[in-house]
Design a protein around this motif. Sequence first.
Motif, PDB file in Angstrom:
ATOM      1  N   ALA A  40     -29.049  14.618  61.532  1.00 35.37           N
ATOM      2  CA  ALA A  40     -29.937  15.112  62.587  1.00 35.37           C
ATOM      3  C   ALA A  40     -29.068  15.699  63.690  1.00 35.37           C
ATOM      4  CB  ALA A  40     -30.779  13.962  63.133  1.00 35.37           C
ATOM      5  N   LEU A 107     -39.729  12.827  63.296  1.00 38.21           N
ATOM      6  CA  LEU A 107     -39.602  11.866  64.400  1.00 38.21           C
ATOM      7  C   LEU A 107     -38.604  10.799  63.969  1.00 38.21           C
ATOM      8  CD1 LEU A 107     -43.386  11.557  65.320  1.00 38.21           C
ATOM      9  CD2 LEU A 107     -41.646  12.933  66.469  1.00 38.21           C
ATOM     10  N   ASP A 108     -37.330  11.138  64.109  1.00 35.52           N
ATOM     11  CA  ASP A 108     -36.278  10.268  63.583  1.00 35.52           C
ATOM     12  C   ASP A 108     -36.320   8.857  64.137  1.00 35.52           C
ATOM     13  OD1 ASP A 108     -34.886  12.457  62.167  1.00 35.52           O
ATOM     14  OD2 ASP A 108     -34.605  13.200  64.182  1.00 35.52           O
ATOM     15  N   GLY A 109     -36.704   8.760  65.404  1.00 35.43           N
ATOM     16  CA  GLY A 109     -36.656   7.451  66.050  1.00 35.43           C
ATOM     17  C   GLY A 109     -37.549   6.422  65.384  1.00 35.43           C
ATOM     18  N   ILE A 110     -38.635   6.870  64.789  1.00 33.92           N
ATOM     19  CA  ILE A 110     -39.555   5.908  64.183  1.00 33.92           C
ATOM     20  C   ILE A 110     -39.669   6.097  62.672  1.00 33.92           C
ATOM     21  CG2 ILE A 110     -40.951   5.313  66.196  1.00 33.92           C
ATOM     22  CD1 ILE A 110     -42.868   7.514  65.509  1.00 33.92           C
TER      23      ILE A 110
END
Lengths: 228, 142
Positions: A40, A107-110
Amino acid sequence: MAAATGGMKGFYMVLGVVAVAGLAVLGYQLSRSSSAGIPANVAILPSDTAGFRGYVLGSDSAPVEIVEYADYQCPWCAQFALVTFPDVEERLIKTGRLRWRYVDHPLDGIHRHARTSAHAAACAEEQGKFWPVHKLIYQGQDDWANGNAAKVIRGYAEAAQLDLSRYDQCMESARYAGRIEASLREGIALGVNGTPTFLIAGRLVGQAGATYDRIRAVVDSLSAAAPK
Amino acid sequence: MKWRMAAALLSLLGIFVAAYLYLYKLGKIGTLACGTGGCETVQLSRWSRFLGVDVALIGLIGYAGLLVLTVLSLQPRFTADRRIVQLIALASGVGVLFAAYLTALELFVIHAICRWCVASAVIITAIFACALLGLRRPPAAT
């Protein structure tokens, strides 16, 4: 004085423990990143986006275009793709009234497999099979979201009759990482902060505003307003 | 002395939070552990740079400087010296103002909250509080 020296020793020990723990966590994050496969936040080269405006379905001459910003690991995106989109495709896109543009918004964070799944779809597009694999990825979301995503999604590539050696080489090269990053940034620049988000007639709309009836109403309205 | 120790520990924690965000900016960490999904939005926004420098790098340098100052303040030759604590209070006070500016940007301009940025704001505020408390209590003569 001795007590103070003892206190300082204890303090330095705590400081050392925190330092080691912090370094261990950072080291783990770095190693996890290298095994994740699709990086990312990569630098975007002009070649990453040359001629690419998202995955387009429908006629170039369709009077209305809707852009969807979505994440393969997002349950609401899957619901839209599997419940609403088939009607939109059958009644509006195939009839030439609407053109659809799908843009990755991982949405990498989740969603830890968001990039892997987006990249797999990009590799499928390379072989002209984006939309079949796109649908399979959404259909199988529960199967890969908490498991070995790369392996499960490779099974979809096989089911869609992709050339697997080309697919594997594409996934290993991560050559679409920059394009996915560019797509994400396009959405962020527009103000997309959740998925799915739709750009309809210049306005960003959430899933609640993207039922079939509402989309058809917009298409009807814009088609009527479009120059003949 | 305990406030100086607490400030040193907090500075070290701040270094790791800032390093984590900076490694993400460098592309070395693929994803941020961020339950809200807002971390990427904030980190990829144009506000993640200040005067051309990554905000995370500014934080990293700032916390490193505070760690050096706080550890120095614990050395015997500085224990009776209030000036170094005043310097820590000044530096962390600037940090608090900067964190407030960044938090306001998150809330009112970017409309997304990065929990790591919030963690950093809490840490710098706690360091500032420790410095003020340290100033209130002059060290005992040895």
